[in-house]
Design an enzyme around this catalytic site. Structure first.
Site, PDB file in Angstrom:
ATOM      1  N   TYR A 238      15.218  20.960 -16.716  1.00 13.81           N
ATOM      2  CA  TYR A 238      14.938  21.814 -15.546  1.00 13.81           C
ATOM      3  C   TYR A 238      16.213  22.149 -14.792  1.00 13.81           C
ATOM      4  O   TYR A 238      17.064  21.283 -14.576  1.00 13.81           O
ATOM      5  CB  TYR A 238      13.972  21.123 -14.601  1.00 13.81           C
ATOM      6  CG  TYR A 238      12.583  20.981 -15.167  1.00 13.81           C
ATOM      7  CD1 TYR A 238      11.819  22.120 -15.436  1.00 13.81           C
ATOM      8  CD2 TYR A 238      12.044  19.731 -15.425  1.00 13.81           C
ATOM      9  CE1 TYR A 238      10.530  21.992 -15.959  1.00 13.81           C
ATOM     10  CE2 TYR A 238      10.768  19.592 -15.946  1.00 13.81           C
ATOM     11  CZ  TYR A 238      10.010  20.717 -16.214  1.00 13.81           C
ATOM     12  OH  TYR A 238       8.756  20.592 -16.725  1.00 13.81           O
TER      13      TYR A 238
ATOM     14  N   LYS B  28       3.048 -10.544  -5.271  1.00 15.13           N
ATOM     15  CA  LYS B  28       2.546  -9.291  -4.693  1.00 15.13           C
ATOM     16  C   LYS B  28       3.045  -8.095  -5.505  1.00 15.13           C
ATOM     17  O   LYS B  28       3.975  -8.240  -6.311  1.00 15.13           O
ATOM     18  CB  LYS B  28       3.012  -9.185  -3.239  1.00 15.13           C
ATOM     19  CG  LYS B  28       4.527  -9.173  -3.058  1.00 15.13           C
ATOM     20  CD  LYS B  28       4.911  -9.324  -1.591  1.00 15.13           C
ATOM     21  CE  LYS B  28       6.419  -9.383  -1.429  1.00 15.13           C
ATOM     22  NZ  LYS B  28       6.811  -9.613  -0.023  1.00 15.13           N
TER      23      LYS B  28
ATOM     24  N   ARG C 225       8.197  -8.531  12.489  1.00 17.23           N
ATOM     25  CA  ARG C 225       7.161  -7.850  11.712  1.00 17.23           C
ATOM     26  C   ARG C 225       5.781  -8.331  12.127  1.00 17.23           C
ATOM     27  O   ARG C 225       5.007  -7.583  12.686  1.00 17.23           O
ATOM     28  CB  ARG C 225       7.433  -8.062  10.220  1.00 17.23           C
ATOM     29  CG  ARG C 225       6.652  -7.154   9.311  1.00 17.23           C
ATOM     30  CD  ARG C 225       7.219  -7.115   7.906  1.00 17.23           C
ATOM     31  NE  ARG C 225       7.152  -8.400   7.188  1.00 17.23           N
ATOM     32  CZ  ARG C 225       7.599  -8.579   5.954  1.00 17.23           C
ATOM     33  NH1 ARG C 225       8.140  -7.573   5.291  1.00 17.23           N
ATOM     34  NH2 ARG C 225       7.526  -9.763   5.367  1.00 17.23           N
TER      35      ARG C 225
ATOM     36  N   HIS D 288       9.782 -15.992   8.319  1.00 14.51           N
ATOM     37  CA  HIS D 288      10.435 -15.152   7.314  1.00 14.51           C
ATOM     38  C   HIS D 288      11.778 -14.691   7.863  1.00 14.51           C
ATOM     39  O   HIS D 288      11.859 -14.223   8.991  1.00 14.51           O
ATOM     40  CB  HIS D 288       9.529 -13.950   7.018  1.00 14.51           C
ATOM     41  CG  HIS D 288       9.949 -13.156   5.811  1.00 14.51           C
ATOM     42  ND1 HIS D 288      10.219 -13.732   4.589  1.00 14.51           N
ATOM     43  CD2 HIS D 288      10.122 -11.826   5.624  1.00 14.51           C
ATOM     44  CE1 HIS D 288      10.545 -12.785   3.715  1.00 14.51           C
ATOM     45  NE2 HIS D 288      10.493 -11.626   4.317  1.00 14.51           N
TER      46      HIS D 288
ATOM     47  N   ARG E  15       8.802 -19.993  -0.831  1.00 13.83           N
ATOM     48  CA  ARG E  15       8.136 -18.801  -1.370  1.00 13.83           C
ATOM     49  C   ARG E  15       9.133 -18.088  -2.273  1.00 13.83           C
ATOM     50  O   ARG E  15      10.068 -17.466  -1.819  1.00 13.83           O
ATOM     51  CB  ARG E  15       7.707 -17.843  -0.245  1.00 13.83           C
ATOM     52  CG  ARG E  15       6.731 -18.425   0.759  1.00 13.83           C
ATOM     53  CD  ARG E  15       6.256 -17.377   1.764  1.00 13.83           C
ATOM     54  NE  ARG E  15       7.331 -16.736   2.500  1.00 13.83           N
ATOM     55  CZ  ARG E  15       7.887 -17.208   3.621  1.00 13.83           C
ATOM     56  NH1 ARG E  15       7.439 -18.331   4.148  1.00 13.83           N
ATOM     57  NH2 ARG E  15       8.866 -16.558   4.213  1.00 13.83           N
TER      58      ARG E  15
ATOM     59  N   CYS F 180      12.721  14.340 -16.254  1.00 15.26           N
ATOM     60  CA  CYS F 180      11.459  15.069 -16.077  1.00 15.26           C
ATOM     61  C   CYS F 180      10.350  14.082 -15.704  1.00 15.26           C
ATOM     62  O   CYS F 180      10.590  12.882 -15.574  1.00 15.26           O
ATOM     63  CB  CYS F 180      11.066  15.802 -17.350  1.00 15.26           C
ATOM     64  SG  CYS F 180      12.354  16.864 -18.030  1.00 15.26           S
ATOM     65  N   MET F 181       9.143  14.579 -15.566  1.00 16.75           N
ATOM     66  CA  MET F 181       8.043  13.708 -15.154  1.00 16.75           C
ATOM     67  C   MET F 181       7.741  12.640 -16.206  1.00 16.75           C
ATOM     68  O   MET F 181       7.498  11.478 -15.880  1.00 16.75           O
ATOM     69  CB  MET F 181       6.784  14.544 -14.879  1.00 16.75           C
ATOM     70  CG  MET F 181       5.668  13.752 -14.229  1.00 16.75           C
ATOM     71  SD  MET F 181       4.143  14.678 -14.015  1.00 16.75           S
ATOM     72  CE  MET F 181       4.574  15.819 -12.719  1.00 16.75           C
ATOM     73  N   ASP F 182       7.775  13.019 -17.491  1.00 11.18           N
ATOM     74  CA  ASP F 182       7.327  12.108 -18.555  1.00 11.18           C
ATOM     75  C   ASP F 182       8.352  11.923 -19.671  1.00 11.18           C
ATOM     76  O   ASP F 182       8.122  11.166 -20.600  1.00 11.18           O
ATOM     77  CB  ASP F 182       6.052  12.655 -19.204  1.00 11.18           C
ATOM     78  CG  ASP F 182       5.195  13.393 -18.215  1.00 11.18           C
ATOM     79  OD1 ASP F 182       4.597  12.719 -17.363  1.00 11.18           O
ATOM     80  OD2 ASP F 182       5.153  14.638 -18.253  1.00 11.18           O
TER      81      ASP F 182
HETATM   82  C1  LIG Z   1       7.825 -10.532  -0.105  1.00 14.28           C
HETATM   83  C2  LIG Z   1       7.931 -11.758   0.686  1.00 14.28           C
HETATM   84  C3  LIG Z   1       8.587 -12.874   0.148  1.00 14.28           C
HETATM   85  C4  LIG Z   1       9.342 -12.864  -1.145  1.00 14.28           C
HETATM   86  O1  LIG Z   1      10.597 -12.292  -0.913  1.00 14.28           O
HETATM   87  P1  LIG Z   1      11.773 -12.453  -1.984  1.00 14.28           P
HETATM   88  O2  LIG Z   1      12.934 -11.859  -1.290  1.00 14.28           O
HETATM   89  O3  LIG Z   1      11.357 -11.645  -3.165  1.00 14.28           O
HETATM   90  O4  LIG Z   1      11.894 -13.873  -2.273  1.00 14.28           O
HETATM   91  C5  LIG Z   1       8.550 -14.047   0.884  1.00 14.28           C
HETATM   92  N1  LIG Z   1       7.932 -14.111   2.073  1.00 14.28           N
HETATM   93  C6  LIG Z   1       7.340 -13.039   2.632  1.00 14.28           C
HETATM   94  C7  LIG Z   1       6.681 -13.190   3.955  1.00 14.28           C
HETATM   95  C8  LIG Z   1       7.318 -11.827   1.960  1.00 14.28           C
HETATM   96  O5  LIG Z   1       6.746 -10.767   2.529  1.00 14.28           O
END
Ligand SMILES: *Cc1c(COP(=O)(O)O)cnc(C)c1O
Length: 374
Positions: A269, A40, A140, A170, A224, A315-317
């Site tokens: 700045y 992601k 969540r 999770h 995961r 700065c920005m860039d």
């Molecule tokens: C983002 C996410 C992960 C990955 O988390 P890490 O801490 O980077 O391993 C796993 N499961 C869910 C549901 C997530 O939202």
């Protein structure tokens, strides 16, 4: 989209390190365990498609993304593998997932019944692959009630519009030295798992932190793997990782301008930095609009293996750095990574910016060119 290719600033991604990190995790899991690579947020800033391809080559079974758009980007690139959207997708858009063979997370009976109505009404034919989210304490998304969860499973198994592909939970504190809350969530998960006679093909409870510090407790066939795949520590600096993880990314730029600053002269700045004596001052082409946080003012970078302070406000860039001696234009500057015997880690940056390494990494945006090394 702007690529930043024509500027001397790049995020160098070592995909061999990525492969080693995945294989180190896999070797520590029971035989037959599967890994879903979490890609992601543009693969935590490392580039969605190249990372997904490398993770597959390293043995990942599929991908997790946060939103359906990310899943479709993987499909558009030709990756036709198990792809799970971890967030909640609007029911109205869910047929897009079914058509693309993308798996969706579902956390309520309402969602399922609404989808089922839509499917009948609009003649959505292709079965939707579903992973049921179980909320064991993250608070969540997901089912909190075992009876409702069991009802959802019945629904999935009785309607041809669905395919029950997985279930997961999770953890909120897997990266903490205190196991109390983890164990509480773990016990809840067991209740959900034990309520089923037959499990779906994918059961997953472990994020990176669970894969590192609670491996012995994993009762699921899939992990995961997110931040640890990129070689970073999910706990920041709190716990030591017992797997050999190697950071995948090096953020580098190069001096684009150099001058001698005279004692008493100020920089950037607000003119907050003033030279105490004559000194060499270089400008580098990166700033907060690239995702290098403005609050890194006062932090340091690496030139020729030596730490050099950032002089004045980012700065920005662009930003300015103080050098111990003259270096010519085009001299490499490492903002995150190794130079000589020294290193600046994402965790160091996070400490300075008062945040976590995840946020540092995902902030690097597409104005920074990414180059991949295999
Ligand atoms: C983002 C996410 C992960 C990955 O988390 P890490 O801490 O980077 O391993 C796993 N499961 C869910 C549901 C997530 O939202």
């Amino acid at each position: 989209m702007i690529s930043g290719r024509l500027r001397n600033t790049e995020y160098v991604i070592n995909l061999r390190a990525l492969r080693n990190n995945i294989q180190a995790q896999r070797a520590a899991l029971p035989a037959g365990s599967k890994i879903l690579a979490v890609v992601k947020a543009n693969a935590y800033g490392h580039g969605l498609v190249p990372v997904a391809q490398a993770a597959l080559r390293a043995g990942a079974t599929g991908m997790c993304v946060a939103i359906l758009d990310e899943a479709l980007e993987l499909r558009d690139s030709g990756l036709d593998i198990v792809t799970l959207v971890l967030g909640i997708t609007p029911v109205e858009e869910a047929n897009v997932a079914a058509e693309a063979g993308v798996s969706l997370t579902v956390g309520s009976l309402d969602w399922l019944t609404k989808y089922h109505q839509f499917a009948r009404q609009f003649n959505w034919k292709k079965p939707l692959k579903v992973h049921l989210a179980v909320d064991t304490g993250m608070g969540r998304i997901g089912f909190t009630n075992v009876a409702e969860f069991d009802q959802a499973v019945k629904l999935l198994r009785s309607y041809p519009e669905f395919e029950f592909e997985g279930m997961f939970t999770h953890f909120a504190t897997a990266d903490s030295a205190d196991d109390t809350y983890f164990n509480h969530q773990y016990d809840r998960w067991e209740e959900f798992i034990n309520s089923l006679d037959e499990l779906p093909p994918f059961t997953h409870m472990a994020n990176s932190a669970t894969g590192l510090w609670h491996r012995d407790k994993i009762t699921a066939n899939t992990v995961r793997m997110g931040i640890s795949m990129f070689g970073y520590n999910p706990s920041g600096k709190e716990l030591r990782a017992d797997l050999k993880l190697q950071p995948v990314g090096t953020l580098r730029t190069a001096i684009c301008f150099i001058k001698k600053l005279k004692a008493g002269e100020s920089v950037s700045y607000g003119a907050t930095y003033t030279a105490k004596k004559d000194e060499w001052l270089a400008t580098v082409p990166i700033g907060y609009a690239d995702g290098y946080p403005r609050c890194m003012t006062g932090f340091k970078v690496l030139v020729d293996g030596q730490f050099c302070p950032i002089a004045g406000r980012v700065c920005m860039d662009q930003m300015m750095i103080r050098l111990p001696k003259y270096y010519p234009v085009d001299t490499p500057v490492v903002l995150m990574g190794k130079s000589g015997n020294n290193e600046i880690t994402a965790e160091d940056m996070a400490e300075q910016a008062n945040t976590i390494n995840y946020e540092i990494l995902t902030n690097f945006n597409n104005r920074i060119h990414r180059s991949y090394h295999y």
